[in-house]
Design a protein around this motif. Structure first.
Motif, short mmCIF file in Angstrom:
data_model
loop_
_atom_site.label_atom_id
_atom_site.label_comp_id
_atom_site.label_asym_id
_atom_site.label_seq_id
_atom_site.Cartn_x
_atom_site.Cartn_y
_atom_site.Cartn_z
N GLU A 152 0.66 -1.28 0.04
CA GLU A 152 -0.06 0.05 -0.08
C GLU A 152 1.04 1.20 0.01
O GLU A 152 1.84 1.38 0.64
CB GLU A 152 -0.83 0.27 1.24
CG GLU A 152 -1.98 -1.02 1.47
CD GLU A 152 -3.02 -0.48 0.61
OE1 GLU A 152 -3.45 0.42 0.41
OE2 GLU A 152 -3.72 -1.79 0.11
N ASP B 124 -5.70 12.95 6.84
CA ASP B 124 -4.45 12.20 6.82
C ASP B 124 -3.53 12.93 8.00
O ASP B 124 -2.20 12.74 7.69
CB ASP B 124 -3.99 11.84 5.43
CG ASP B 124 -4.89 10.95 4.94
OD1 ASP B 124 -5.33 10.05 5.52
OD2 ASP B 124 -4.88 11.06 3.70
N GLN C 277 -1.65 1.39 12.16
CA GLN C 277 -2.96 2.03 11.90
C GLN C 277 -3.16 1.93 10.30
O GLN C 277 -4.32 1.58 9.86
CB GLN C 277 -2.97 3.34 12.25
CG GLN C 277 -3.26 3.36 13.91
CD GLN C 277 -3.20 4.83 14.27
OE1 GLN C 277 -3.77 5.89 13.56
NE2 GLN C 277 -3.03 5.03 15.51
N SER C 278 -2.37 2.24 9.40
CA SER C 278 -2.26 2.01 7.86
C SER C 278 -2.62 0.60 7.35
O SER C 278 -3.17 0.37 6.66
CB SER C 278 -1.14 2.54 7.38
OG SER C 278 -0.97 4.00 7.43
N LEU D 63 -6.14 -0.35 8.05
CA LEU D 63 -6.91 0.06 7.13
C LEU D 63 -6.98 -0.80 5.83
O LEU D 63 -7.63 -0.72 5.21
CB LEU D 63 -6.70 1.65 6.80
CG LEU D 63 -6.93 2.67 8.01
CD1 LEU D 63 -6.29 4.01 7.56
CD2 LEU D 63 -8.35 2.63 8.33
N ASP E 255 -8.83 -6.54 4.70
CA ASP E 255 -10.18 -6.51 4.33
C ASP E 255 -11.24 -7.33 5.25
O ASP E 255 -10.70 -8.64 5.57
CB ASP E 255 -10.21 -7.48 2.92
CG ASP E 255 -11.65 -7.77 2.23
OD1 ASP E 255 -12.70 -7.42 2.98
OD2 ASP E 255 -11.83 -8.30 1.29
#
Length: 172
Positions: free
Chosen positions: A88, A115, A132-133, A136, A139
């Motif tokens: 990501e 952000d 934390q990313s 996110l 899934d």
């Protein structure tokens, strides 16, 4: 998820005064991976790596880079273990915390503020922001190849049998 009183599983503090122009690679060790797996309800986190550049503008640090993670997650339907690879892009800013509002006051955020991660003092936690990313990127409704068989076995059928257009199938 753990309660807010515990310390982060993957913590990497950086001082804002040394943040200008740095290229940083942070990687979770085995204990941190195990802690993140428990926190995010994953079977296992095999690795978590972030490579980012830090750009300082006064009291703001812009972070841009990539998060790469490999983990094992249970299928939401059949509970089978599924290997997942995530790559990501990361893009967020650490900003000095400002308390210009009352604790229970409702505030409106602009798109550019979504952000922004506040920090207090002169240090920010890049590791927690990366964790934390990762959260996110997971899934929450991941299904594997055995999901349809598991649905049928318990009498649920497939998603197509109960979806919003299922009733239209019989109108032919």
């Amino acid at each position: 998820m753990t309660d807010d009183t515990s310390s982060p599983e993957f913590s990497r503090f950086f001082d804002i005064r040394q943040a200008e122009g740095q290229i940083v690679r942070i990687e979770a060790n085995n204990d941190e991976c195990a802690g993140l797996a428990a926190r995010f309800d994953l079977v296992q986190v095999n690795n978590l790596v972030a490579e980012v550049s830090l750009t300082r503008v006064e009291h703001k640090v812009e972070v841009r880079g990539t998060l790469i993670a490999d983990f094992v997650q249970a299928c939401a339907v059949s509970a089978e273990d599924l290997d997942v690879h995530v790559a990501e892009p990361l893009e967020f800013c650490f900003v000095q915390e400002e308390r210009t509002y009352k604790p229970d006051e409702e505030i409106e955020l602009e798109a550019h503020e979504l952000d922004e991660i506040p920090y207090d003092g002169s240090r920010f936690d890049l590791g927690e922001a990366v964790a934390q990313s990762l959260a996110l990127a997971i899934d929450p409704f991941l299904t594997g190849p055995e999901a349809d068989a598991a649905r049928i076995a318990v009498g649920l059928g497939t998603p197509q049998d109960h979806g919003p257009f299922a009733a239209l199938k019989n109108l032919k």
